[in-house]
Design a protein around this motif. Structure first.
Motif, PDB file in Angstrom:
ATOM      1  N   ARG A 187       0.518  -1.220   0.202  1.00 59.71           N
ATOM      2  CA  ARG A 187      -0.293   0.093  -0.405  1.00 59.71           C
ATOM      3  C   ARG A 187       1.054   0.909   0.092  1.00 59.71           C
ATOM      4  NH1 ARG A 187      -2.979  -3.229   3.934  1.00 59.71           N
ATOM      5  NH2 ARG A 187      -1.875  -2.552   5.772  1.00 59.71           N
ATOM      6  N   THR A 188       0.802   1.633  -0.727  1.00 57.52           N
ATOM      7  CA  THR A 188       1.767   3.017  -1.360  1.00 57.52           C
ATOM      8  C   THR A 188       0.561   4.150  -1.616  1.00 57.52           C
ATOM      9  OG1 THR A 188       3.788   3.545  -2.464  1.00 57.52           O
ATOM     10  CG2 THR A 188       2.544   2.375  -2.505  1.00 57.52           C
ATOM     11  N   VAL A 189       1.707   5.453  -1.972  1.00 60.63           N
ATOM     12  CA  VAL A 189       1.210   6.574  -2.787  1.00 60.63           C
ATOM     13  C   VAL A 189       2.159   6.729  -3.571  1.00 60.63           C
ATOM     14  CG1 VAL A 189       0.095   7.498  -0.718  1.00 60.63           C
ATOM     15  CG2 VAL A 189       3.263   8.245  -1.016  1.00 60.63           C
ATOM     16  N   LEU A 190       2.693   6.033  -4.231  1.00 56.90           N
ATOM     17  CA  LEU A 190       4.184   6.329  -5.178  1.00 56.90           C
ATOM     18  C   LEU A 190       3.564   4.848  -6.209  1.00 56.90           C
ATOM     19  CD1 LEU A 190       6.758   5.901  -3.172  1.00 56.90           C
ATOM     20  CD2 LEU A 190       6.030   7.852  -3.800  1.00 56.90           C
ATOM     21  N   TRP A 191       2.409   5.916  -6.709  1.00 55.99           N
ATOM     22  CA  TRP A 191       2.336   4.373  -7.983  1.00 55.99           C
ATOM     23  C   TRP A 191       2.316   5.270  -9.331  1.00 55.99           C
ATOM     24  CZ3 TRP A 191       1.711  -0.472  -7.069  1.00 55.99           C
ATOM     25  CH2 TRP A 191       0.564  -0.552  -5.744  1.00 55.99           C
ATOM     26  N   GLY A 192       2.711   6.244  -9.290  1.00 57.48           N
ATOM     27  CA  GLY A 192       2.612   7.399 -10.424  1.00 57.48           C
ATOM     28  C   GLY A 192       4.009   6.600 -11.087  1.00 57.48           C
ATOM     29  N   TRP A 193       5.266   5.062 -11.159  1.00 56.36           N
ATOM     30  CA  TRP A 193       5.989   4.714 -12.289  1.00 56.36           C
ATOM     31  C   TRP A 193       4.866   3.596 -12.010  1.00 56.36           C
ATOM     32  CZ3 TRP A 193       8.387   7.179  -8.256  1.00 56.36           C
ATOM     33  CH2 TRP A 193       9.083   8.178  -8.249  1.00 56.36           C
ATOM     34  N   ALA A 194       4.069   3.083 -11.867  1.00 54.38           N
ATOM     35  CA  ALA A 194       3.341   1.783 -11.787  1.00 54.38           C
ATOM     36  C   ALA A 194       3.127   1.107 -13.338  1.00 54.38           C
ATOM     37  CB  ALA A 194       1.896   1.096 -11.203  1.00 54.38           C
ATOM     38  N   GLY A 195       3.608   0.290 -13.334  1.00 58.31           N
ATOM     39  CA  GLY A 195       3.157  -0.767 -14.952  1.00 58.31           C
ATOM     40  C   GLY A 195       4.684  -0.256 -15.865  1.00 58.31           C
ATOM     41  N   GLU A 196       5.839   0.104 -15.523  1.00 54.93           N
ATOM     42  CA  GLU A 196       6.801   0.715 -16.121  1.00 54.93           C
ATOM     43  C   GLU A 196       8.432   0.324 -15.627  1.00 54.93           C
ATOM     44  OE1 GLU A 196       7.729   5.181 -15.529  1.00 54.93           O
ATOM     45  OE2 GLU A 196       6.098   5.796 -16.044  1.00 54.93           O
ATOM     46  N   ALA A 197       8.961  -0.086 -16.709  1.00 57.44           N
ATOM     47  CA  ALA A 197      10.119  -0.752 -16.381  1.00 57.44           C
ATOM     48  C   ALA A 197      11.193  -0.770 -15.100  1.00 57.44           C
ATOM     49  CB  ALA A 197      10.652  -0.428 -17.723  1.00 57.44           C
ATOM     50  N   PRO A 244      11.055  -7.557 -14.855  1.00 58.24           N
ATOM     51  CA  PRO A 244      11.070  -6.054 -13.860  1.00 58.24           C
ATOM     52  C   PRO A 244      10.275  -5.133 -14.413  1.00 58.24           C
ATOM     53  CG  PRO A 244      12.731  -6.614 -16.398  1.00 58.24           C
ATOM     54  CD  PRO A 244      11.247  -7.794 -15.606  1.00 58.24           C
ATOM     55  N   VAL A 245       9.127  -4.977 -13.724  1.00 58.56           N
ATOM     56  CA  VAL A 245       7.898  -3.937 -14.104  1.00 58.56           C
ATOM     57  C   VAL A 245       7.580  -2.843 -12.872  1.00 58.56           C
ATOM     58  CG1 VAL A 245       5.643  -3.383 -15.398  1.00 58.56           C
ATOM     59  CG2 VAL A 245       7.736  -5.036 -16.978  1.00 58.56           C
ATOM     60  N   LEU A 246       7.448  -2.484 -12.576  1.00 55.87           N
ATOM     61  CA  LEU A 246       6.981  -2.030 -11.087  1.00 55.87           C
ATOM     62  C   LEU A 246       5.517  -2.570 -11.061  1.00 55.87           C
ATOM     63  CD1 LEU A 246       8.146   1.198 -11.145  1.00 55.87           C
ATOM     64  CD2 LEU A 246       8.818  -0.452  -8.706  1.00 55.87           C
ATOM     65  N   PRO A 247       5.035  -3.021 -10.182  1.00 50.58           N
ATOM     66  CA  PRO A 247       3.599  -3.377 -10.230  1.00 50.58           C
ATOM     67  C   PRO A 247       2.188  -2.303 -10.572  1.00 50.58           C
ATOM     68  CG  PRO A 247       4.552  -3.575  -7.935  1.00 50.58           C
ATOM     69  CD  PRO A 247       5.591  -2.773  -9.071  1.00 50.58           C
ATOM     70  N   LEU A 248       1.140  -2.282 -10.729  1.00 52.50           N
ATOM     71  CA  LEU A 248      -0.204  -1.989 -10.823  1.00 52.50           C
ATOM     72  C   LEU A 248      -0.574  -2.188  -9.308  1.00 52.50           C
ATOM     73  CD1 LEU A 248      -1.693  -2.792 -14.823  1.00 52.50           C
ATOM     74  CD2 LEU A 248      -0.802  -0.536 -13.803  1.00 52.50           C
TER      75      LEU A 248
END
Length: 260
Positions: A187-197, A244-248
């Motif tokens: 649980r995080t507020v840092l979802w701005g990079w979600a889905g990116e490598a 190597p992808v940040l999760p959604l």
């Protein structure tokens, strides 16, 4: 710094009253006449949680620091477990933060849709007064490393107030007591990079972390975590290397509440 944290004679000078668990501010005199300031969270002041074993939050803070330190990312200030004025607890170097009014915080709110340059929008909502606002976070590479670290340590509580802009120009993460669970808890507020490598340099560091876990690093973590929790950390590291992808966001509560 860790040696000073271990040996300094701590005197309580205040309390962070907004914290969920007892969080004290302490100082200790140094030989050069200055004062060492730290955050001290005694185990006896931890609030019981339904999903984390009682009395383990201080150890999880230390374990999270050990992971950050092993990666070489410097996200978490130096953190140890030691005796203090109220018994055993977590002791962490105090971070002097940039004063309000000197620009947006690493995680902040702005009028809906009016996202400043260098920031990413996470969501839109209404503030307590009913005004539309955007939850935003900086694109600072240091904050990006924090987002990746949170995936690795399975941070269940990355609030906006847990990302600090230090006066030294660095961005620090604090409050890691509910991390490193075996079950998915992100649980995080840092979802701005979600889905990116994930950046290649960070993958190199994660590879080194995974290789180090069966050795001395794993032994140090075992002082604070169960074998299953260490195995889960290794599994999360390997999963990031394989994909190597940040999760959604993958749950009904992807953002902690309150968000700050």
């Amino acid at each position: 710094m860790n040696d000073l944290l271990r040996t300094a004679e701590l005197t309580v000078i205040g309390q962070v009253t907004t914290a969920s668990n007892v969080t004290l501010v302490c100082e200790a005199p140094l030989e050069d006449g200055t004062e060492l300031r730290v955050v001290y969270k005694p185990v006896r002041g931890e609030r019981p949680l339904w999903d984390f074993p009682d009395g383990t939050l201080a150890g999880r803070e230390v374990a999270s620091y050990l992971v950050s330190d092993a990666l070489g990312w410097g996200v978490i200030p130096e953190t140890i477990l030691r005796e203090g004025p109220l018994g055993a607890g977590m002791v962490q170097r105090w971070i002097d933060v940039v004063e309000d009014g000197e620009g947006p915080d690493p995680v902040d709110l702005c009028p809906a849709g009016q996202v400043p340059d260098g920031f990413r929008e996470v969501l839109r909502a209404l503030d307590p007064a009913g005004h539309p606002v955007s939850l935003i976070h900086s694109e600072d590479p240091q904050l990006y490393r924090m987002a990746v670290l949170d995936v690795l340590i399975n941070n269940a509580d990355r609030k906006g107030g847990h990302a600090l802009a230090g006066q030294d120009g660095r961005v620090y993460g604090v409050d890691h007591g509910i991390c490193l669970h075996t079950e998915p808890k992100l649980r995080t507020v840092l979802w701005g990079w979600a889905g990116e490598a994930v950046d290649g340099e960070l993958l190199t560091d994660i590879t080194a972390l995974v290789k180090a876990l069966p050795g001395e690093l794993g032994e140090r973590l075992a002082e604070h975590l169960t074998d299953a929790e260490i195995d889960a950390l290794e599994a999360r590291g390997r999963a990031l290397l394989e994909n190597p992808v940040l999760p959604l966001p993958g749950s009904q509560r992807p953002i902690p509440w309150p968000a700050f």
